[in-house]
Design an enzyme around this catalytic site. Structure first.
Site, PDB file in Angstrom:
ATOM      1  N   ASP A  86       0.566  -1.410   0.175  1.00 64.31           N
ATOM      2  CA  ASP A  86       0.252  -0.119   0.086  1.00 64.31           C
ATOM      3  C   ASP A  86       1.274   1.608   0.011  1.00 64.31           C
ATOM      4  O   ASP A  86       2.057   1.171   0.547  1.00 64.31           O
ATOM      5  CB  ASP A  86      -0.736   0.377   1.549  1.00 64.31           C
ATOM      6  CG  ASP A  86      -1.531  -1.114   1.569  1.00 64.31           C
ATOM      7  OD1 ASP A  86      -2.208  -2.485   0.348  1.00 64.31           O
ATOM      8  OD2 ASP A  86      -3.072  -1.229   2.499  1.00 64.31           O
ATOM      9  N   ASP A  87      -0.056   2.469   0.101  1.00 66.20           N
ATOM     10  CA  ASP A  87       1.157   3.902   0.143  1.00 66.20           C
ATOM     11  C   ASP A  87       1.647   4.280  -0.972  1.00 66.20           C
ATOM     12  O   ASP A  87       2.083   5.513  -1.269  1.00 66.20           O
ATOM     13  CB  ASP A  87       1.162   4.149   1.283  1.00 66.20           C
ATOM     14  CG  ASP A  87       0.537   3.585   2.514  1.00 66.20           C
ATOM     15  OD1 ASP A  87      -0.828   3.433   2.034  1.00 66.20           O
ATOM     16  OD2 ASP A  87       0.692   3.603   3.876  1.00 66.20           O
ATOM     17  N   HIS A 137      -5.455   2.811  -3.970  1.00 67.07           N
ATOM     18  CA  HIS A 137      -6.072   3.042  -2.598  1.00 67.07           C
ATOM     19  C   HIS A 137      -6.535   4.426  -2.435  1.00 67.07           C
ATOM     20  O   HIS A 137      -5.503   5.113  -1.505  1.00 67.07           O
ATOM     21  CB  HIS A 137      -4.787   2.903  -2.019  1.00 67.07           C
ATOM     22  CG  HIS A 137      -4.590   2.385  -0.806  1.00 67.07           C
ATOM     23  ND1 HIS A 137      -5.422   1.963  -0.308  1.00 67.07           N
ATOM     24  CD2 HIS A 137      -4.041   3.299   0.028  1.00 67.07           C
ATOM     25  CE1 HIS A 137      -4.933   2.361   1.053  1.00 67.07           C
ATOM     26  NE2 HIS A 137      -3.527   2.710   1.760  1.00 67.07           N
ATOM     27  N   HIS A 238       4.085  -2.522   3.272  1.00 66.18           N
ATOM     28  CA  HIS A 238       3.393  -1.378   2.587  1.00 66.18           C
ATOM     29  C   HIS A 238       5.102  -0.852   1.813  1.00 66.18           C
ATOM     30  O   HIS A 238       6.287  -1.193   2.275  1.00 66.18           O
ATOM     31  CB  HIS A 238       3.728   0.497   3.662  1.00 66.18           C
ATOM     32  CG  HIS A 238       2.647   0.053   4.535  1.00 66.18           C
ATOM     33  ND1 HIS A 238       2.104  -0.625   5.286  1.00 66.18           N
ATOM     34  CD2 HIS A 238       1.522   0.756   4.261  1.00 66.18           C
ATOM     35  CE1 HIS A 238       1.359  -0.516   5.743  1.00 66.18           C
ATOM     36  NE2 HIS A 238       0.195   0.629   5.631  1.00 66.18           N
TER      37      HIS A 238
END
Length: 705
Positions: A86-87, A137, A238
């Site tokens: 993620d991110d 996301h 992440h």
């Protein structure tokens, strides 16, 4: 004075200025929303205590299809791991993650933030090229469970467009920010995911949350990512949002360890046996995505430009203040040292007063001149076709040494030139018809002519009508800006303006330069520059004080400053060749003109952007930072004002109005510059704008100051 023929002032630029301000504010807002994004997993602030999602969802698998009456969930089969990141994309950490995955022949799914996709589209394309999967996301890492419906729809739509613009593909997988496993899903978050399913999104949560964003250590991340008893799992990690060095190190250990135990690493869609989640994007979305990326890039550039502009303006402002203070100290030491001789300049002086409809103040002006403590003085009032009885008022006074010359209305320069031709003395003092002198003003003003290199002398103009707020603001401006500048100009020998309210000239100098010019609206600036270019020194005498009536309304202030600014630009352009000249003219060209250009034209033109940034700061910057910055600048300005007031022997009382000056007065001043520049660029000829007099200057003779 004479009214020049002019076309109507342009007005379309005000709409363009407003549009530009709004666009700049929008750009700063967009940049604020897409920079400094939060990261991490788990419930965002405010989610605790909210009702949970349906039990069949919280106890099911992490892949949720919610576009049907009954929710469906899927999980990874045994010995299958879907690594999810993620991110990102992040220019530092995403390439390292991809390198590790490639070395171990592992596939993964990357849930990207739309704003970061626009910043690093090449990384998104690399993710796809290496066989990995991409999911959404959101665009700004928004908490979907707390977002309004329009914000949620916008977040998902913009992310799809950003990915489409970068890759030509559209995504269907969605990882909501701040999410973890199905068991932690709240009712609002579940509702947001069901709404997202209506636009074709499939929610992907996690079986195992490594919480690597908390940097718990490599062993802890590896342990949290390892499935138990051969089960499959969707693992949440992440690749952006912070330091991901522990994540990289954990992957280097996790991938070979689980591979030896018979695990395979795949994408989410492949793991659950679903078709590819990436579908070709429509032309509309590809074009929209590209435009979105350009818009975000432009917003970033605009924010950077504003920050650079503010930095430059601050540096220039501090440098200007430092130069002003140093020059003021030198000027004070020079002009206040004891006189060498007992007697100074006492040769005859002719005072010329051009007057057009000055009935409110002319009697006070003439009386103050006649009352001067100077041994040989004549006063010449040139009535420029007044219709209010100005000439008659002076004639009825029957004062010794006062002459009245009448002429048809031809303008202030023509009236001054008439007086110059009629003057008998070799030293001339030019005075506006709304100005009151102190008894020692003329004497102090002409003492500088003891130096044969001095051709003209500027006096110290003070605002007479300072009881109201607008008058106080102008009083501060005169003392802080005008008179501090004049001290600096004197020391640097590049005085660009002797004010029309009070100035002294050698008659031979005025005749040599052709008298007062009439081809600009700032005849005082134009004349001063001509004197300098003729090789004469122009100095400032702080003790020669003249009280003048300043505009009493914003409309009058606008008209006066509009003429001043436009006329100053005319004079600067007219005397631009001073840049290449030697001597006094060269000092004007290489010192005075650049200073005027930067501080009276360029920086005021940039001032609207500063105000836009202030509004942006109120919306997005920490209040403490904004307040400290504003208070710091205000204290610096107050210290400057106090110093200038002290130099001029003025009370510090008006300082209380300084903060309020930033709200209205400052905006009027820079808008005047905008209007003047536009008028000059479109080739309009500005007509003379005369100010209505109220007699406040005359009241100085009747009441103590």
């Amino acid at each position: 004075m004479a009214r020049h023929v002019a076309r109507r002032d342009p007005r379309a630029h005000w709409f363009l200025l407003l549009l530009g301000v709004l666009l700049l504010l929008a750009a700063l807002t967009l940049n604020a929303l897409v920079t400094g994004l939060a990261g991490g997993s788990g419930s965002a602030d405010g989610a605790a205590g909210e009702p949970a999602a349906p039990k069949e969802v919280t106890t099911g698998g992490p892949v949720l299809r919610l576009d049907r009456d009954e929710p469906e969930s899927r999980a990874m089969p045994d010995h299958t791991v879907a690594l999810t990141f993620d991110d990102g994309p992040d220019p530092r950490w995403t390439p390292q993650v991809l390198d590790v995955l490639r070395r171990h022949d592992a596939k993964a799914t990357f849930f990207v933030v739309g704003a970061r996709v626009n910043e690093h589209p090449d990384l998104v394309r690399r993710i796809l090229a290496e066989g990995h999967e991409i999911g959404s996301h959101t665009f700004t890492h928004a908490h979907l469970g707390a977002a309004s419906t329009w914000r949620r729809n916008l977040e998902l739509s913009l992310t799809r467009k950003a990915i489409a613009g970068a890759t030509g593909r559209e995504v269907t997988l969605l990882r909501p920010p701040f999410s973890s496993g199905p068991g932690a899903l709240t009712g609002p978050e579940y509702g947001a995911l069901r709404a997202a399913a209506g636009t074709g999104h499939i929610a992907v949560l996690a079986d195992r949350d490594t919480k690597d964003w908390q940097r718990p250590g490599v062993p802890a991340i590896v342990a949290a990512a390892t499935p138990q008893r051969g089960r499959g799992a969707v693992v949440l990690m992440h690749d952006g949002g912070g330091d991901r060095s522990e994540t990289i190190a954990a992957l280097e250990r996790l991938l070979p360890d689980l591979t030896k135990r018979g695990y395979r690493f795949t994408t989410v869609s492949e793991g659950v046996g679903a078709p590819s989640s990436m579908v070709p994007a429509s032309l509309d979305n590809r074009v929209s995505g590209t435009a979105l990326r350009w818009t975000q890039t432009g917003a970033r550039w605009a924010a950077g430009a504003i920050e650079a502009l503010l930095t430059v303006a601050l540096v220039l402002g501090v440098a200007r203040l430092a130069v002003q203070v140093v020059c003021a100290q030198r000027h004070v030491r020079r002009v206040r040292r004891p006189a060498r001789g007992r007697y100074g300049v006492t040769e005859p002086v002719s005072v010329i007063v051009p007057a057009y409809n000055e009935a409110a103040n002319i009697a006070a002006t003439v009386r103050s001149l006649v009352a001067s403590a100077y041994p040989a003085l004549e006063v010449i009032v040139v009535d420029d076709g007044s219709s209010d009885g100005t000439a008659e008022i002076v004639e009825r006074m029957r004062l010794r040494g006062v002459r009245v010359i009448r002429q048809a209305n031809a303008g202030k320069p023509a009236a001054l030139n008439t007086g110059i031709r009629a003057a008998r003395a070799g030293l001339l003092v030019l005075v506006d018809g709304d100005t009151v002198f102190q008894p020692d003003t003329v004497y102090r003003l002409v003492q500088g002519f003891a130096d044969p290199t001095v051709g003209a002398i500027s006096g110290n103009t003070k605002v007479a009508n300072r009881r109201r707020l607008l008058g106080r603001w102008q009083h501060l401006e005169y003392v802080i800006g005008f008179n501090l500048d004049r001290r600096m100009y004197d020391v640097l020998e590049c005085m660009p303006t002797i004010p029309g309210a009070i100035g002294a000239f050698r008659r031979e100098v005025l005749l040599a330069v052709g008298g007062v010019p009439a081809d600009t609206l700032a005849e005082d600036t134009d004349l001063t520059m001509k004197v300098l270019r003729a090789g004469w020194r122009v100095v400032y005498e702080e003790a020669a004080i003249a009280w003048t009536e300043a505009p009493s309304t914003l409309r009058q202030l606008w008209r006066q400053r509009y003429r001043w600014c436009y006329g100053t630009m005319q004079a600067m352009w007219k005397h631009r060749h001073a840049l290449r000249e030697p001597g006094a003219g060269g000092k004007l060209g290489r010192r005075g003109l650049p200073y005027l250009t930067v501080f009276q034209i360029v920086l005021p033109l940039a001032a609207p952007a500063v105000d836009v940034y202030a509004i942006y700061g109120l919306l997005f910057l920490p209040w403490t930072t904004l307040v400290l910055a504003w208070v710091g600048l205000l204290l610096l300005q107050a210290a400057t004002a106090a110093y200038a007031l002290r130099l001029d022997g003025e009370r510090l009382g008006p300082l209380w109005s300084l903060p309020f000056q930033q709200v209205v007065y400052r905006q009027v001043m820079y808008l005047v510059v905008v209007q003047s520049v536009v008028t000059a660029l479109v080739g309009n000829r500005l007509r003379w704008q005369r100010m209505a007099r109220t007699g406040d200057a005359a009241a100085l003779l009747l009441s103590p100051r």
